[in-house]
Motif scaffolding. Structure first.
Motif, PDB file in Angstrom:
ATOM      1  N   LEU A 138       0.855  -1.173   0.000  1.00 51.30           N
ATOM      2  CA  LEU A 138       0.000   0.000   0.000  1.00 51.30           C
ATOM      3  C   LEU A 138       0.898   1.231   0.000  1.00 51.30           C
ATOM      4  N   GLN A 139       0.439   2.327  -0.610  1.00 55.84           N
ATOM      5  CA  GLN A 139       1.245   3.537  -0.680  1.00 55.84           C
ATOM      6  C   GLN A 139       1.514   4.084   0.717  1.00 55.84           C
ATOM      7  N   LYS A 140       2.693   4.661   0.897  1.00 55.10           N
ATOM      8  CA  LYS A 140       3.122   5.079   2.225  1.00 55.10           C
ATOM      9  C   LYS A 140       2.237   6.165   2.813  1.00 55.10           C
ATOM     10  N   ARG A 141       1.723   7.088   1.994  1.00 55.14           N
ATOM     11  CA  ARG A 141       0.891   8.159   2.537  1.00 55.14           C
ATOM     12  C   ARG A 141      -0.360   7.602   3.205  1.00 55.14           C
ATOM     13  N   GLU A 142      -0.844   6.454   2.720  1.00 55.89           N
ATOM     14  CA  GLU A 142      -2.061   5.875   3.272  1.00 55.89           C
ATOM     15  C   GLU A 142      -1.805   5.153   4.591  1.00 55.89           C
ATOM     16  N   VAL A 143      -0.588   4.700   4.819  1.00 55.95           N
ATOM     17  CA  VAL A 143      -0.361   3.821   5.971  1.00 55.95           C
ATOM     18  C   VAL A 143       0.686   4.341   6.946  1.00 55.95           C
ATOM     19  N   ALA A 144       1.496   5.343   6.561  1.00 56.90           N
ATOM     20  CA  ALA A 144       2.547   5.825   7.453  1.00 56.90           C
ATOM     21  C   ALA A 144       1.921   6.318   8.752  1.00 56.90           C
ATOM     22  N   ARG A 145       2.350   5.748   9.847  1.00 58.63           N
ATOM     23  CA  ARG A 145       1.763   6.025  11.155  1.00 58.63           C
ATOM     24  C   ARG A 145       2.864   5.940  12.187  1.00 58.63           C
ATOM     25  N   VAL A 146       2.768   6.764  13.229  1.00 59.64           N
ATOM     26  CA  VAL A 146       3.816   6.755  14.242  1.00 59.64           C
ATOM     27  C   VAL A 146       3.183   6.759  15.625  1.00 59.64           C
ATOM     28  N   ALA A 147       3.788   6.002  16.534  1.00 62.23           N
ATOM     29  CA  ALA A 147       3.326   5.962  17.921  1.00 62.23           C
ATOM     30  C   ALA A 147       3.822   7.198  18.651  1.00 62.23           C
ATOM     31  N   VAL A 148       2.935   7.857  19.386  1.00 62.43           N
ATOM     32  CA  VAL A 148       3.284   9.056  20.137  1.00 62.43           C
ATOM     33  C   VAL A 148       2.550   8.995  21.482  1.00 62.43           C
ATOM     34  N   VAL A 159     -13.206  18.171  26.050  1.00 66.20           N
ATOM     35  CA  VAL A 159     -12.619  16.853  26.244  1.00 66.20           C
ATOM     36  C   VAL A 159     -11.108  16.975  26.356  1.00 66.20           C
ATOM     37  N   THR A 160     -10.527  16.099  27.137  1.00 70.10           N
ATOM     38  CA  THR A 160      -9.074  15.939  27.171  1.00 70.10           C
ATOM     39  C   THR A 160      -8.774  14.495  26.778  1.00 70.10           C
ATOM     40  N   PHE A 161      -7.677  14.292  26.077  1.00 63.91           N
ATOM     41  CA  PHE A 161      -7.348  12.953  25.606  1.00 63.91           C
ATOM     42  C   PHE A 161      -5.861  12.887  25.285  1.00 63.91           C
ATOM     43  N   THR A 162      -5.380  11.672  25.111  1.00 64.39           N
ATOM     44  CA  THR A 162      -3.987  11.435  24.750  1.00 64.39           C
ATOM     45  C   THR A 162      -3.937  10.779  23.380  1.00 64.39           C
ATOM     46  N   VAL A 163      -3.249  11.398  22.441  1.00 65.50           N
ATOM     47  CA  VAL A 163      -3.059  10.798  21.125  1.00 65.50           C
ATOM     48  C   VAL A 163      -1.979   9.726  21.254  1.00 65.50           C
ATOM     49  N   LEU A 164      -2.325   8.485  20.868  1.00 69.14           N
ATOM     50  CA  LEU A 164      -1.412   7.345  21.008  1.00 69.14           C
ATOM     51  C   LEU A 164      -0.659   7.033  19.729  1.00 69.14           C
ATOM     52  N   ASP A 165      -1.287   7.251  18.592  1.00 71.49           N
ATOM     53  CA  ASP A 165      -0.585   7.181  17.314  1.00 71.49           C
ATOM     54  C   ASP A 165      -1.346   8.031  16.311  1.00 71.49           C
ATOM     55  N   VAL A 166      -0.644   8.436  15.255  1.00 72.77           N
ATOM     56  CA  VAL A 166      -1.236   9.381  14.314  1.00 72.77           C
ATOM     57  C   VAL A 166      -0.699   9.120  12.915  1.00 72.77           C
ATOM     58  N   SER A 167      -1.549   9.354  11.921  1.00 73.59           N
ATOM     59  CA  SER A 167      -1.151   9.299  10.517  1.00 73.59           C
ATOM     60  C   SER A 167      -1.705  10.542   9.847  1.00 73.59           C
ATOM     61  N   ALA A 168      -1.511  10.641   8.543  1.00 70.81           N
ATOM     62  CA  ALA A 168      -2.043  11.786   7.813  1.00 70.81           C
ATOM     63  C   ALA A 168      -3.555  11.727   7.697  1.00 70.81           C
ATOM     64  N   HIS A 169      -4.141  10.575   8.005  1.00 74.09           N
ATOM     65  CA  HIS A 169      -5.579  10.398   7.777  1.00 74.09           C
ATOM     66  C   HIS A 169      -6.354  10.043   9.029  1.00 74.09           C
ATOM     67  N   GLY A 170      -5.687   9.845  10.158  1.00 76.42           N
ATOM     68  CA  GLY A 170      -6.424   9.495  11.355  1.00 76.42           C
ATOM     69  C   GLY A 170      -5.516   9.344  12.556  1.00 76.42           C
ATOM     70  N   PHE A 213       1.446  14.476   7.397  1.00 77.94           N
ATOM     71  CA  PHE A 213       2.318  13.460   6.824  1.00 77.94           C
ATOM     72  C   PHE A 213       3.784  13.781   7.110  1.00 77.94           C
ATOM     73  N   ARG A 214       4.176  15.048   6.966  1.00 74.72           N
ATOM     74  CA  ARG A 214       5.555  15.439   7.257  1.00 74.72           C
ATOM     75  C   ARG A 214       5.883  15.216   8.735  1.00 74.72           C
ATOM     76  N   TYR A 215       4.918  15.494   9.607  1.00 76.17           N
ATOM     77  CA  TYR A 215       5.141  15.264  11.031  1.00 76.17           C
ATOM     78  C   TYR A 215       5.393  13.780  11.308  1.00 76.17           C
ATOM     79  N   VAL A 216       4.601  12.901  10.691  1.00 72.54           N
ATOM     80  CA  VAL A 216       4.771  11.467  10.879  1.00 72.54           C
ATOM     81  C   VAL A 216       6.165  11.033  10.443  1.00 72.54           C
ATOM     82  N   LEU A 217       6.610  11.498   9.276  1.00 75.52           N
ATOM     83  CA  LEU A 217       7.927  11.103   8.778  1.00 75.52           C
ATOM     84  C   LEU A 217       9.050  11.654   9.658  1.00 75.52           C
ATOM     85  N   ARG A 218       8.904  12.906  10.126  1.00 68.03           N
ATOM     86  CA  ARG A 218       9.919  13.479  11.016  1.00 68.03           C
ATOM     87  C   ARG A 218      10.033  12.670  12.301  1.00 68.03           C
ATOM     88  N   THR A 219       8.893  12.313  12.867  1.00 63.50           N
ATOM     89  CA  THR A 219       8.898  11.581  14.131  1.00 63.50           C
ATOM     90  C   THR A 219       9.440  10.170  13.941  1.00 63.50           C
TER      91      THR A 219
END
Length: 217
Positions: free
Chosen positions: A83-93, A129-140, A200-206
């Motif tokens: 699958l293309q990287k933009r669709e799946v690139a995701r990072v744990a934060v 609301v307050t919440f913790t982002v656990l992982d993020v991609s360009a789409h979710g 997407f740039r944030y995901v790749l940087r991280t």
């Protein structure tokens, strides 16, 4: 190929080992982990889901030839799909966020919050609301919150890790209870191309920063 890319070893639609690709040469894919290898057996066949910045998500099938401490060698490795990287690139934060939610109507969601009329300058049907982002991609994203958010609820917030401050909107598409709070899978909606590119740039940087840390460890 795939050096230091995240890799999940799966069987029967469940992950039995999470790690990264050490090397993939001459048909042998070595997966490394941070601890001792558990949950895989020699001569058994598994799916290998590799998340590569350059190639996207690559799904392989391979057979365990050797288990050694914190590494596993897979042979007879066959590429099944990509699958293309933009669709799946995701990072744990782990990023603490604040925002507003419009809770979907759901009579079966016990303890769901009711609108707070004191939110003043915000829409009457929104709550804080307050919440913790656990992982993020360009789409979710996947987040954890104590607030009950039935599927279809909308969350809007500013992600503090981005260099440009803009409001993101996300719709809750699934929920999974845990001991510390419910984990919510969310899809971003109404994001502009510029905002998607910034995510997407944030995901790749991280991801790059995490790889550098792995090399230094």
């Amino acid at each position: 190929m795939h050096e230091l890319a995240l890799c999940a070893v799966e069987t029967d639609d469940r992950t039995v080992l999470s790690g990264y690709v050490r090397t993939f040469e001459d048909g042998v894919l070595w997966v490394g982990t941070e601890g001792l290898v558990r949950g895989v057996g020699e001569d058994e066949t598994y799916l290998l889901r590799v998340l590569d910045d350059a190639r996207g998500e690559c799904v392989y099938q391979g057979t365990v030839a050797r288990v050694s401490g914190d590494t596993v060698a897979f042979v007879e490795v066959e590429l099944l799909s990509t699958l293309q990287k933009r669709e799946v690139a995701r990072v744990a934060v782990s990023v603490e966020c604040e925002g507003y939610a419009r809770v979907a109507t759901d009579d079966d969601a016990p303890g769901a919050h009711t609108p707070d009329p004191e939110d003043g300058d915000k829409d009457a049907d929104e709550i804080r609301v307050t919440f913790t982002v656990l992982d993020v991609s360009a789409h979710g994203m996947r987040m954890m919150s104590q607030t009950v958010l039935p599927e279809g609820s909308m969350v809007r917030f500013v992600f503090p890790e981005l260099s440009d401050a803009f409001w993101l909107q996300a719709v809750v598409v699934r929920a999974q209870p845990s001991r510390t709070g419910t984990h919510y899978g969310c899809r971003f909606v109404e994001t502009s191309p510029r905002e998607t590119d910034e995510l997407f740039r944030y995901v790749l940087r991280t991801q790059g920063a995490l790889r550098r840390q792995q090399k230094l460890a």
